[in-house]
Design a protein around this motif. Structure first.
Motif: not given
Length: 93
Positions: A27-28, A33-34, A52-53
């Motif tokens: 969950e955390t 992403n990235g 991470s965009v």
């Protein structure tokens, strides 16, 4: 993570404790992403870059000691500083 690693090391992969910790980790980390660049050298791991965009929390406009164009009010920290120093004032007495 030490508790998680201990559960796995001791063979408790299917235990409710490990599954609960896994659900919390999942969950955390759901929005993480990235890309991370690593350098591996003689048993060491060094982070050489990260990006991470879409979901980056880093904002160069806030992470500055220069003019932030009013994006952060230093007075916002007063209560936190006073509360954090409470134990020191009590100790002094």
């Amino acid at each position: 993570m030490p508790r998680y690693a201990s559960l796995i090391y001791n063979g408790y992969w299917w235990s409710p404790e490990r599954e609960t910790l896994q659900a919390m980790i999942d969950e955390t980390q759901s929005r993480v992403n990235g890309t991370v660049r690593l350098k591996l050298y003689r048993g060491n791991v060094m982070v050489t870059g990260r990006k991470s965009v879409s979901d980056s929390l880093y904002d160069a406009g806030l992470a500055t000691f220069e003019d932030d164009a009013g994006r952060y009010n230093q007075k916002d920290a007063e209560g936190f500083i006073r509360l954090n120093a409470l134990r020191l004032r009590i100790r002094k007495k």
